[in-house]
Design an enzyme around this catalytic site. Structure first.
Site, PDB file in Angstrom:
ATOM      1  N   HIS A   7       0.868  -1.179   0.000  1.00 10.25           N
ATOM      2  CA  HIS A   7       0.000   0.000   0.000  1.00 10.25           C
ATOM      3  C   HIS A   7       0.904   1.228   0.000  1.00 10.25           C
ATOM      4  O   HIS A   7       2.007   1.206   0.520  1.00 10.25           O
ATOM      5  CB  HIS A   7      -0.867  -0.042   1.268  1.00 10.25           C
ATOM      6  N   ASP A  46       3.182  -4.320   7.928  1.00 11.99           N
ATOM      7  CA  ASP A  46       1.934  -3.573   7.832  1.00 11.99           C
ATOM      8  C   ASP A  46       0.788  -4.578   7.983  1.00 11.99           C
ATOM      9  O   ASP A  46       0.445  -5.285   7.040  1.00 11.99           O
ATOM     10  CB  ASP A  46       1.874  -2.864   6.476  1.00 11.99           C
ATOM     11  N   GLN A  87      -4.291  -5.300   6.864  1.00 13.83           N
ATOM     12  CA  GLN A  87      -5.178  -6.293   6.276  1.00 13.83           C
ATOM     13  C   GLN A  87      -5.131  -7.636   6.995  1.00 13.83           C
ATOM     14  O   GLN A  87      -6.129  -8.350   7.054  1.00 13.83           O
ATOM     15  CB  GLN A  87      -4.823  -6.500   4.792  1.00 13.83           C
ATOM     16  N   LYS A 104     -10.458  -1.499  10.503  1.00 12.86           N
ATOM     17  CA  LYS A 104     -10.464  -2.739   9.732  1.00 12.86           C
ATOM     18  C   LYS A 104     -10.681  -3.955  10.636  1.00 12.86           C
ATOM     19  O   LYS A 104     -10.995  -5.041  10.141  1.00 12.86           O
ATOM     20  CB  LYS A 104      -9.159  -2.883   8.949  1.00 12.86           C
ATOM     21  N   CYS A 125      -4.686   2.284  -3.910  1.00  9.16           N
ATOM     22  CA  CYS A 125      -3.461   2.830  -3.290  1.00  9.16           C
ATOM     23  C   CYS A 125      -2.259   1.905  -3.520  1.00  9.16           C
ATOM     24  O   CYS A 125      -1.413   1.751  -2.639  1.00  9.16           O
ATOM     25  CB  CYS A 125      -3.667   3.088  -1.806  1.00  9.16           C
TER      26      CYS A 125
END
Length: 592
Positions: free
Chosen positions: A304, A381, A384, A407, A546
């Site tokens: 991302h 990261d 997700q 999220k 993104c």
């Protein structure tokens, strides 16, 4: 004063509640002797305490080992009581006894870690550090070396990564019952009010944009409202009832996050505004301080923009070089070619825990081992990945981990950065102001201990507290049952989408990815498909998501993305396929 730690613990246990324990601290403080005349000077001030605290010490031997004789006094009675606790732990002890004392464990046993507001707790640890510094100086004098000065002069001290821990266990081992649990998705859906609405046309809403932001269960919505309606106050400021409750709940959620991600201690959990803020914090507070010209930052084309652009900026600012991990044809990190990118100049590897486009789940543990072998750090990261599968930052050897509350079925506006203690302590603050301050002088300032050091200003109070409720909800259902449900749904989606003429799915097979499907359809644009699906009540995302470099690699300007959550069903997949067939028919119909 002639009081021992066991006596303090016994009395605190007998009193039982903080109100009575606080009165007891005041009584102890009132009996604390005054300091000798002329010793309450600026030189003897303990910096980092909200109250004014003075401390003096000398060393005496009396024919045996050297022992510290400590005297202290403040201008606040409760702080004087805390000084009595410290003296019970430290006074008339040898330097080595002081250095081996687990102050944190005693404070926790007495409940001080949870009951003291952060400024006072920071001051307590500032006094501890003053005492430990006195003990270190005496111990170094006795040993004839100056290891403390060496550590201070070495800006990279503490930055070497610890070896990765044991492999993250599969769900069958983490949660032996998950295979026998029945995941009742229809019951789960009833917990989400957003799933109960219909289109103005009367059509059911099929929400397939969870990767962008998840719907919220009713209890999370209720919790955020409860904070505002019944006990809202600023955090880590007031000692009154509302202020204490808010601060206590934020600290309790910090512990929930620690357990969720498998961190070693709650102080390694930093509240931020989201994953983007978390990654920028590391890039600026760690990268700008420790990266230099020629060092290498290693990323992937899966990232991302939030885990790519900050590293581009830091590379420009420091002279570091950005390198990319090799990918396979289906969008996985090619571990057989990993040494092409991970050279001796690599200092940090920043990689997604799960691609927001392809769903790819990188081999984080193997990446960690490769990074540690060359002395590099690993940032993941987890925006997700954390809603879909278990994570253990210690077990997987992760040095920094970022995720967003919205999220994970929690509110927007709050996120998390995990960092190993020694890394966070070595970093400089990213933002300044509020309770991240230890002491402010006219010309300079010093910083509070972690986590406050990186939490400038007023945090997202109600959002962070409601994030704790979301974590409770996810944990009650179990990440492993959720993961099993979503993976079954993912396989079904691949099967059903394969029946749509001209449709191409990007990325690896379901066994190598999370609950995301991105695709294009020959002869149609992603925007048109998403627009028409929306008319049918099927909510998907279109665009580059993104990830412009990834879409350039895929050779398409945009894809349509359907992403699933715990509340998604096979019926949702069927609605997606039916909607696609209808949309394609509309787009390919001859015009008049």
């Amino acid at each position: 004063m002639d009081i021992t730690v066991p006596e303090l613990i016994e009395e605190f246990d007998f009193l039982g509640n903080w109100e009575d324990q606080c009165r007891y601290l005041i009584e102890l403080g009132e009996a604390l002797p005054e300091l000798p005349a002329g010793t309450m000077t600026e030189r003897n001030r303990v910096q980092g305490c909200q109250a004014r605290v003075w401390m003096v010490a000398d060393v005496h031997r009396n024919g045996g080992e050297p022992r510290l004789s400590i005297k202290a006094k403040s201008d606040a009675k409760i702080v004087d009581g805390l000084i009595v606790v410290l003296l019970a732990l430290s006074d008339e002890k040898t330097p080595n006894e002081v250095l081996s004392t687990d102050y944190r464990a005693t404070f926790k046993r007495l409940g001080l870690d949870s009951h003291l507001v952060p400024q006072r707790r920071n001051g307590l640890y500032a006094m501890v550090e003053r005492i430990r510094a006195l003990a270190r100086n005496e111990a170094e004098h006795q040993n004839g070396h100056h290891s403390g000065e060496h550590a201070k002069s070495n800006p990279n001290a503490g930055l070497q990564s610890t070896p990765a821990g044991p492999e993250l266990k599969v769900c069958d081992t983490i949660d032996p019952l998950h295979g026998s649990r029945v995941f009742k998705v229809d019951e789960v859906r009833r917990d989400f009010p957003g799933m109960q609405h219909k289109m103005e046309s009367g059509r059911d809403i099929v929400y397939l944009d969870t990767a962008s932001s998840a719907q919220k269960p009713q209890r999370v919505i209720d919790k955020e409202r409860e904070v505002y309606e019944t006990y809202y106050a600023n955090a880590y400021r007031g000692v009154y009832q509302f202020g204490r409750r808010v601060s206590d709940e934020l600290d309790a959620v910090r512990v929930k996050i620690q357990k969720l991600i498998g961190a070693a201690e709650p102080e390694e959990v930093i509240y931020t505004s989201g994953s983007t803020m978390s990654i920028n914090l590391v890039a600026q507070a760690w990268g700008r301080k420790f990266l230099k010209s020629g060092d290498e930052i290693v990323v992937s084309e899966l990232e991302h923009h939030a885990n790519l652009v900050p590293w581009q900026r830091v590379a420009e600012q420091t002279g570091a070089v950005l390198k990319y991990l090799p990918l396979t044809g289906d969008g996985r990190i090619d571990m057989s070619r990993i040494d092409e990118s991970l050279g001796k100049r690599a200092r940090i590897v920043a990689v997604t825990g799960m691609s927001n486009v392809l769903g790819t789940v990188p081999a984080v543990l193997e990446l960690s081992r490769k990074a540690k072998a060359i002395g590099a750090l690993l940032l993941v990261d987890g925006a997700q990945s954390v809603p879909h599968m278990p994570v253990s930052v210690v077990g997987e050897g992760i040095d920094f981990f970022a995720f967003s509350g919205h999220k994970l079925y929690g509110p927007s506006g709050v996120g998390v950065l995990y960092g190993r203690r020694e890394l966070l302590e070595a970093m400089d603050p990213f933002l300044c102001g509020g309770h991240m301050i230890e002491r402010v002088e006219r010309e300079h300032s010093t910083w509070a201990p972690i986590p406050a050091k990186f939490e400038a200003g007023t945090p997202a109070i109600s959002q962070a507290i409601a994030l704790g409720t979301a974590i409770d909800y996810v944990q009650e259902l179990g990440l492993c049952p959720i993961h099993t449900h979503e993976q079954s749904l993912l396989r079904y989606a691949h099967e059903r989408l394969a029946t749509v003429p001209g449709l191409k799915i990007y990325g690896p097979p379901p066994s190598e990815k999370g609950a995301i499907v991105s695709f294009t359809v020959d002869g149609t644009s992603a925007e048109d498909l998403a627009q028409l699906l929306g008319i049918r009540g099927v909510f998907v995302r279109h665009g580059h998501h993104c990830t412009m470099p990834l879409h350039a690699r895929l050779g398409v300007p945009a894809t349509v993305r359907a992403s699933f959550g715990m509340y998604s069903t096979r019926g949702d997949v069927d609605s997606l396929v039916d909607g696609l067939n209808w949309a394609i028919e509309q787009l390919r119909a001859p015009t008049r």
